[in-house]
Design an enzyme around this catalytic site. Structure first.
Site, short mmCIF file in Angstrom:
data_model
loop_
_atom_site.label_atom_id
_atom_site.label_comp_id
_atom_site.label_asym_id
_atom_site.label_seq_id
_atom_site.Cartn_x
_atom_site.Cartn_y
_atom_site.Cartn_z
N GLY A 57 -20.66 -3.51 -12.74
CA GLY A 57 -19.64 -4.17 -13.54
C GLY A 57 -18.57 -4.80 -12.67
O GLY A 57 -18.70 -5.94 -12.29
N SER A 73 -26.48 -4.06 -8.99
CA SER A 73 -25.37 -4.96 -9.23
C SER A 73 -24.12 -4.49 -8.49
O SER A 73 -24.20 -4.22 -7.29
CB SER A 73 -25.15 -5.05 -10.74
OG SER A 73 -24.32 -6.13 -11.05
N TYR A 74 -22.99 -4.31 -9.17
CA TYR A 74 -21.80 -3.85 -8.44
C TYR A 74 -21.97 -2.41 -7.95
O TYR A 74 -21.23 -1.96 -7.08
CB TYR A 74 -20.52 -3.99 -9.27
CG TYR A 74 -19.30 -3.86 -8.40
CD1 TYR A 74 -18.93 -4.89 -7.54
CD2 TYR A 74 -18.56 -2.67 -8.36
CE1 TYR A 74 -17.85 -4.77 -6.69
CE2 TYR A 74 -17.47 -2.54 -7.51
CZ TYR A 74 -17.12 -3.59 -6.67
OH TYR A 74 -16.05 -3.47 -5.82
#
Lengths: 493, 493
Positions: free
Chosen positions: A102, A198-199
């Site tokens: 995120g 992802s993050y």
């Protein structure tokens, strides 16, 4: 459920209000260890057992647990987890932690309920269906909603939310782990791996480093975790190469014009932590193009239905938003953050996990989270998160030297954290080549390609987007099987 | 059926054995014109009518014709065509000629029976099914098997086959057109367009130039063709940029290693018509990787079943073949030619078009072709073809200046004639920009992107491979509708 000894420890923590967080955490460990030695964990563990969930389809017998682990008694920070024992011989399987990114996105909402968990939210959120490509065929599977503010995880001290950064997240996640092991001590000796996408390309190496360092701490403050390595997918890793890769990918994959590509190549210095206004202006033209497709899976149809809540659209901002935020001058400030995905998926999960009966069955109706609506991604976390780390490559170098097993995988149809940037930064580690770039096979087809360096392997997944286990579930399962089992990916058709 | 006046003209041509081919062709025109004026065309036209084909499904009423057109009486060169009137108001629709590439591949086998024709070969070759995305919704649709040696087209002078080159192909195709219009004079005044893909990226502009030039010839040797423009898909156009694009695409789309990419970038001078041995060696490593997937559609599953005949694998050669042919030192000499596609499709078409009842129904059982097996692509044509033209860009410049309507489209998942190279050469034309690069929409999704220059438009088709009408039939139909109707591609969702 909160940690079992909260009343006692609460008063203890009130007396120790000025202690550093690292000392605090060791005290947490001590109190939890006491609980464990007294056998109290069994009661807490059983209290977290999930018997059946509303709308759950019949599926293979599978023990699951969920609830809260206290990570900071003083401020009332509680992290929510969902744990699935391995489908077969859990006592002999490793333990795998999964983290979404995120920042602000839920590992329940993506990892567990949409990607690799055994129970997947049905299309309209009416129930759960069994995922036959679930990763708990390979490991005991632990999903953590992190940091506080994400999903069911919460803090009773709202000022915590303005302090979130990579260090904060790693400390809380470490404290979570230590106390989770106290509640599930039977897993303490299992091989332990950390995974995410992802993050979580930041979270995973950072937490790995913390576990590694504290395992080596000579003072016995910290319990030993049998940590073996980590694996990350389409991971945000190093701003420079990630951004360069994003731009080059958008051009080579027909998203942007020659003019935007050349202009951005000329005016953007991606080595700067904050982009110049000029760079933001041209990059916003690039992101305008990405608003038209699903940046996370560029060949897939874009979900065009409205998300259930206006704020649950964690993906690409409008061009107006992007330009409005240009003052902050960075990719992140433009709101174009990884970890989010298609609002269609978000809507289904949000329907389901906001049901009172579901919250109750998951032991997620704690005081701090009961009245808050659960979201797949919390945009306010995204907006207030303090981005301070431009690169986690120094951690790679350190942990590679430490001999940990490190894999990176990349769905090659992801425009957000594209394989091009990932290839660049993996190569920038300047490691000796162990085996050359070549295809790996799955069901008679090329699943992707892989290259092995001394200390790290890079695996691509052909045609998968940002969320590999969602887009290519069978390939994703083959991948985690190879990683955990230590077998090479199949090099023959 | 051969041209109606063959006996007379045959003797004429025997007397004129040493005439140049251009004079020959003007004579052909004259004799055919005589046939037309006498009304003989009606009989010939009706004789070519196809009433029904074996295994043809019920489908909208649709007039179709097929047969032979003599292009060189003396040598006995006969080109086979298959023509479909437009499904509605054919008298008001333009006429569109379609050409496949190879060289050596059949416009019947790909264009008509697999891609954009109204009757598509069924999966196992047992019959034909109606294609609801057929381009004869938009135009009267003419498929030509070209040059001689391809499909049912033949020559009675086998030495012709060693003389094939771009000029030869264009002359024969021009003669075909002239004589086809004599047999179908009702189409002589229709707007006429030429289309094709792959190596037809050479054929189409070259034939266009010939039509354009001869339309302007002041001596009335040549009948006027109401030629309006051309459209080409994933067209081989200019060796330099096509090859550069191929290499860059293979790297940016995860096909090859960093090492192969960098080495090829260093040692290959794609401006050379024949590559150096060093370049061939490294490029053969690249093609080895492409052997593992479908180079013509890099995200699709590769067809792993055996083709019906060993030689009907027109796509990528084995690594061994590639290296063996290195002496010739070019991409083409390596046998890696466009135009071919997946042997699975080839097998279906080859099953069907080799049936005696099918040949008879199509009037394709002429002396010269009756005993030869029909192939989707004829490898021997490919091997003996004389490649002499490195770039058709001068033709673009000329025909753009002439005001013809010229579109180029590119399926962006094609590794063989990739969109990257096409973008390079389109830009190299240095035309003023008319409208910027932007998405076009189809059924609420991004169908691809397009950019308009003064005189040429480039359209990409998102997620389509080398054979756009096969991979994205609905998008392909929308594209040809826009091209022919003069309407802009939809710029709103």
């Amino acid at each position: 459920m909160a940690a079992p000894m909260r009343p006692t420890s609460l008063s203890l923590f009130f007396m120790l209000g000025t202690l550093s967080s690292s000392l605090l955490c060791s005290l947490i460990s001590i109190e939890a260890a006491a609980a464990a030695s007294s056998g109290g964990y069994q009661h807490a563990q059983e209290a977290d057992r999930v018997s059946a969930l509303p709308g759950q389809s019949s599926n293979p017998a599978m023990s699951q647990f969920s609830g809260y682990i206290t990570v900071n008694q003083q401020n009332g920070r509680e992290l929510f987890y969902w744990f699935f024992e391995a489908q077969t011989v859990p006592s002999q399987r490793p333990l795998l932690l999964w983290l979404n990114g995120g920042p602000g996105c839920s590992s329940i909402g993506y990892g567990a309920a949409v990607e690799l968990g055994p129970l997947r939210v049905k299309r309209n959120g009416t129930g759960l269906e069994f995922n036959r490509y679930a990763w708990n065929q390979e490991a005991n599977l632990l999903f953590l909603e992190s940091p506080v503010g994400v999903g069911f995880s919460y803090t009773n001290t709202s000022s915590d939310l303005s302090k979130l950064d990579d260090g904060f997240v790693a400390e809380d996640a470490y404290n979570f782990l230590v106390n989770w092991f106290k509640r599930f001590p039977q897993y303490q000796t299992h091989d332990f791996y950390i995974s995410g996408e992802s993050y979580a390309g930041h979270y995973v190496p950072q937490l790995s480093e913390l576990v590694y360092d504290r395992n080596r701490d000579g003072k016995n403050y910290y319990p030993h975790i049998n940590f073996k390595g980590f694996i990350v997918g389409n991971p945000e890793t190093e701003d420079y190469n990630d951004s360069k890769g994003l731009l080059e990918y958008a051009w080579s994959h027909t998203v942007v014009s020659n003019e935007v590509f050349r202009l951005a190549s000329r005016v953007c210095d991606f080595r700067l932590f904050n982009w110049t206004d000029e760079c933001v202006t041209v990059m916003s033209l690039l992101f305008q193009q990405y608003r038209e497709i699903d940046i996370y899976n560029i060949y897939a149809p874009k979900c065009t239905s409205k998300p259930s809540s206006a704020s649950s659209s964690p993906g690409v901002p409008s061009a107006a938003e992007a330009v409005e935020r240009r003052g902050k001058g960075s990719l992140r400030a433009m709101g174009v953050l990884p970890g989010g995905y298609d609002p269609c998926y978000s809507a289904y999960a949000e329907e389901y996990f906001n049901r009172a009966d579901v919250k109750k069955s998951l032991h997620a109706d704690a005081f701090g989270s009961a009245n808050r609506s659960w979201k797949v991604c919390n945009d306010s976390i995204l907006r207030t998160y303090n981005f301070t780390v431009a690169s986690v490559l120094p951690i790679y170098t350190k942990l590679i030297n430490a001999g940990l097993k490190i894999w990176v995988y990349s769905g090659d149809a992801d425009g957000r954290v594209p394989v091009i940037g990932t290839r660049y930064w993996v190569e920038s580690l300047a490691l000796p080549l162990r085996s050359q770039w070549r295809p790996w096979y799955h069901r008679g087809q090329v699943g992707g390609r892989f290259v092995e360096y001394e200390g790290v392997a890079l695996v691509t997944v052909r045609g998968a987007g940002h969320l590999v286990p969602l887009n290519k579930p069978s390939e994703g399962l083959a991948l985690i099987n190879s990683y955990l089992s230590g077998r090479q990916l199949p090099t023959r058709r």
